[in-house]
Design an enzyme around this catalytic site. Sequence first.
Site, mmCIF file in Angstrom:
data_model
loop_
_atom_site.group_PDB
_atom_site.id
_atom_site.type_symbol
_atom_site.label_atom_id
_atom_site.label_comp_id
_atom_site.label_asym_id
_atom_site.label_seq_id
_atom_site.Cartn_x
_atom_site.Cartn_y
_atom_site.Cartn_z
ATOM 1 C CG ASP A 456 -7.248 -7.792 15.254
ATOM 2 O OD1 ASP A 456 -8.152 -7.626 16.094
ATOM 3 O OD2 ASP A 456 -7.465 -8.150 14.080
ATOM 4 C CG HIS A 457 -8.175 -6.399 22.347
ATOM 5 N ND1 HIS A 457 -8.041 -7.533 23.123
ATOM 6 C CD2 HIS A 457 -7.939 -5.346 23.180
ATOM 7 C CE1 HIS A 457 -7.750 -7.179 24.362
ATOM 8 N NE2 HIS A 457 -7.680 -5.864 24.430
#
Length: 486
Positions: A456-457
């Site tokens: 998850d950026h």
Amino acid sequence: MAQVLEFKLPDLGEGLTEAEIVRWLVEVGDVVAIDQPVVEVETAKAMVEVPCPYGGVVTARFGEEGTELPVGAPLLTVAVGAPEGLDLSGSSPSPSGSTDSAASAASATESSGGSGNVLVGYGTGAPAARRRRIRPDRLDRAAADVVVTAPATVSVVAPVTTAAPATAAAVNGQGPVPVVSPLVRRLARQHDIDLRRLAGSGPDGLILRADVDRAIRTAEETAAATARQTQAQAQAQSPTAAAAAPAGAPVAPAAERIPLRGVRGAVADKLSRSRTEIPDATCWVDADATELMAVRAAMNAATGPSAGPKVSVLALLARICTAALARYPELNSTVDTEAREIVRLPGVHLGFAAQTERGLVVPVVRDAHTRNAESIGAEIARLTELARTGKLSPAQLTGGTFTLNNYGVFGVDGSTPIINHPEAAMLGVGRIMPKPWVHRGELAVRQVVQLSLTFDHRVCDGGTAGGFLRYVADCVEQPAVLLRTL
């Protein structure tokens, strides 16, 4: 005087809102004991046997096998307490006509509102009563004395005092259906007749066989009329096509429609939510796993006091993941979208993907950060066996903080896995196979594996994700690196 209590599908926990009936364990007319399992249901998490908190005679079942019911929908009704002459326990009545201790226990259940237990393993511990069928004539006599009530543990059903309220409740889909004969119920099931929509012509609104026969004839006439009308409309809309089609021409098969429910529906919902909410990215690297495989072989070949259970490759990779998460805790987190906060989790509950006949499930190894490779391997083996037999509980399938996906067992090298929402990352492992590799300046055949990390950026940047993946690859190539954290 007997009472009919309605048992509704209980809340099975973990936010589940519906369940599908897989198999009925009792028939109408069976005698059930307190907390005896009466139906096997499949939720989005697992297969569960649901026990009934009442003891008595089953008078109705709601829903056929394969039917999906929401939480709170009626499952069955039980006549609790026996009128004179009706034996609910299988023992002979005393000369005075009183029932035996099983009937007394049923009456006690009536006064206390049942056990209140809804999950197998949390019952009162009372031994299960022997199931036996009640003769229809006795069941008819018992129904004549039935007064519909409900304790505090179930939704209240208004007492039946006249024929009109009973019939109206049945037609409106509320309360028990006024049917006594199991033959009438079976006939209605065979012809898909909803007894709740029939108004009985018998005493006190009782539904008789004649009522069901009349409903069957009406349904057949309606279906025939509808078919004739549909055929006429089709011919009117396309007369040319109808004329061109020769008699007996093969009809194109219709597309198959498979309901998205149970495990398949839960997987679809979770993956769709992950793709919608999580801005994910993937990085990958090839690693030389020759040394890791040699270390595993040495571990499993050990004899004497140092010998122990066999250690799997998945267990070693799981231990490497826990060590990497200790260095990069950003990936052991979740995002609270409402509070707009990143929540870093204190412990590692490691999920691992397992393919079963029911579909893909992700059992969770609790507190993996406190376990060694041997302990993790034993827990993975235990959970995998439960997954294969469909006996995983909802609690064993939820609460993960990081997932390890070994898709190499399917014979593929790489993948871009979808994050298991609401986690922040997933490590994918391809197959380990011999490939040409430059080793110590020379070309050699080595055991090579591809590792991929989807993250998850929002919780970290590429530098953190790359550092995590590089550390995992280093441990795979040089297992001695792990000695620093042991």
